[in-house]
Design an enzyme around this catalytic site. Structure first.
Site, mmCIF file in Angstrom:
data_model
loop_
_atom_site.group_PDB
_atom_site.id
_atom_site.type_symbol
_atom_site.label_atom_id
_atom_site.label_comp_id
_atom_site.label_asym_id
_atom_site.label_seq_id
_atom_site.Cartn_x
_atom_site.Cartn_y
_atom_site.Cartn_z
ATOM 1 N N GLU A 17 39.676 46.318 40.207
ATOM 2 C CA GLU A 17 40.360 45.543 41.255
ATOM 3 C C GLU A 17 40.250 46.257 42.608
ATOM 4 O OE1 GLU A 17 43.618 43.819 38.021
ATOM 5 O OE2 GLU A 17 44.070 45.623 39.164
ATOM 6 N N ASP A 224 41.757 35.923 31.583
ATOM 7 C CA ASP A 224 41.943 35.507 30.175
ATOM 8 C C ASP A 224 43.090 34.505 30.150
ATOM 9 O OD1 ASP A 224 43.413 38.395 30.507
ATOM 10 O OD2 ASP A 224 44.623 36.993 29.362
#
Ligand code: ADE
Length: 257
Positions: A17, A224
């Site tokens: 990230e 997800d």
């Protein structure tokens, strides 16, 4: 100090990230604070201080405190990935938190957790004020800044050709110290909290930001869908979807000026 010289604090939990934002950062200086590397420099035309917090609510709260107390940041942006909770959402979609809830704070009994506001004793009847809400004017500015904005599609070799374009939801993100890897747990977070996405840090950052009286915007792309396969999807998609959150950071920094 002039407001435009006061840094914006940026928190990411994981290296993938941070990497998604690092390419856009310039004039980078590195220092160490409480065992964490702090990167200061310019990002999207503004001074920033950026830290990789590590995973979980305590790591995130500690990092937010370093940015707000130690480095006197004027606001926080948290950028990264999350598990989708709303079944209308898909991997590659993105949620901006209008409301953040610590889903694992409260009283656990046979019928589940009664949520309470973090810090409040979890006794007596539950109360409705267990979430952290962005002020209405900031939410309106976020809507305006994202109006007409198109997210990048994921590569076809990763998701197939026939998927709809990725979408943005401004909604509820819940945070807790567990990776959600179960359809029953996903369904519970949806029905109890009306959650759109789940991660492990954002609502802890919101608690600290509230204590310092500054805004915190949490931006999460979906790696997800928090069900039985979420551990597999996370590994497959984390690096591919993290840049989506970084694009929305670029789009939203102006709402905090
Ligand atoms: N971050 C990304 N996916 C997640 C999940 N399924 N549960 C908690 N945090 C997440």
């Amino acid at each position: 100090m002039l407001k435009e010289r006061i840094p914006l604090g940026i928190i990411c939990a994981m290296p993938e990230e941070i990497a998604a934002l690092l390419g856009d950062m310039s004039a980078i200086k590195r220092q160490e604070l409480a065992g964490r590397e702090v990167l200061t420099g310019q990002l999207f035309g503004r001074p920033v201080a950026m830290i990789e917090s590590g995973i979980g609510k305590v790591a995130a709260a500690m990092t937010a405190t370093l940015l707000l107390d130690g480095l006197k940041c004027r606001a926080i942006v948290m950028s990264g990935v999350a598990g989708g909770i709303d079944p209308a959402l898909a991997i590659g979609d993105l949620v901006v938190a209008q409301r953040l809830v610590q889903h694992d704070y409260g009283r656990l009994q046979a019928d589940g957790v009664t949520p309470f506001r973090p810090g409040v004793p979890p006794f007596g009847p539950g109360r409705a004020d267990f979430g952290y809400e962005l002020p209405d004017d900031l939410v309106a500015r976020i809507h305006a800044a994202l109006d007409g904005f198109k997210l990048p599609s994921l590569p076809a070799d990763l998701v197939g050709k026939d998927v709809r374009p990725p979408m943005i939801k401004i909604g509820t993100i819940v945070s807790g110290d567990q990776f959600i890897n179960d359809e029953g747990a996903r369904a519970r977070l949806q029905s109890v909290f009306g959650a759109h996405a789940v991660e492990m840090e954002g609502a802890a950052v919101a608690q600290v930001a509230e204590a310092f009286g500054v805004p915190a915007i949490v931006i999460r792309s979906l790696s997800d869908l928090a069900g039985a396969d979420s551990h597999l999807d996370f590994g497959k998609f984390v690096a591919a979807v993290a840049p989506t959150a970084a694009k929305v950071v670029e789009r939203l920094v102006s709402v905090l000026d």
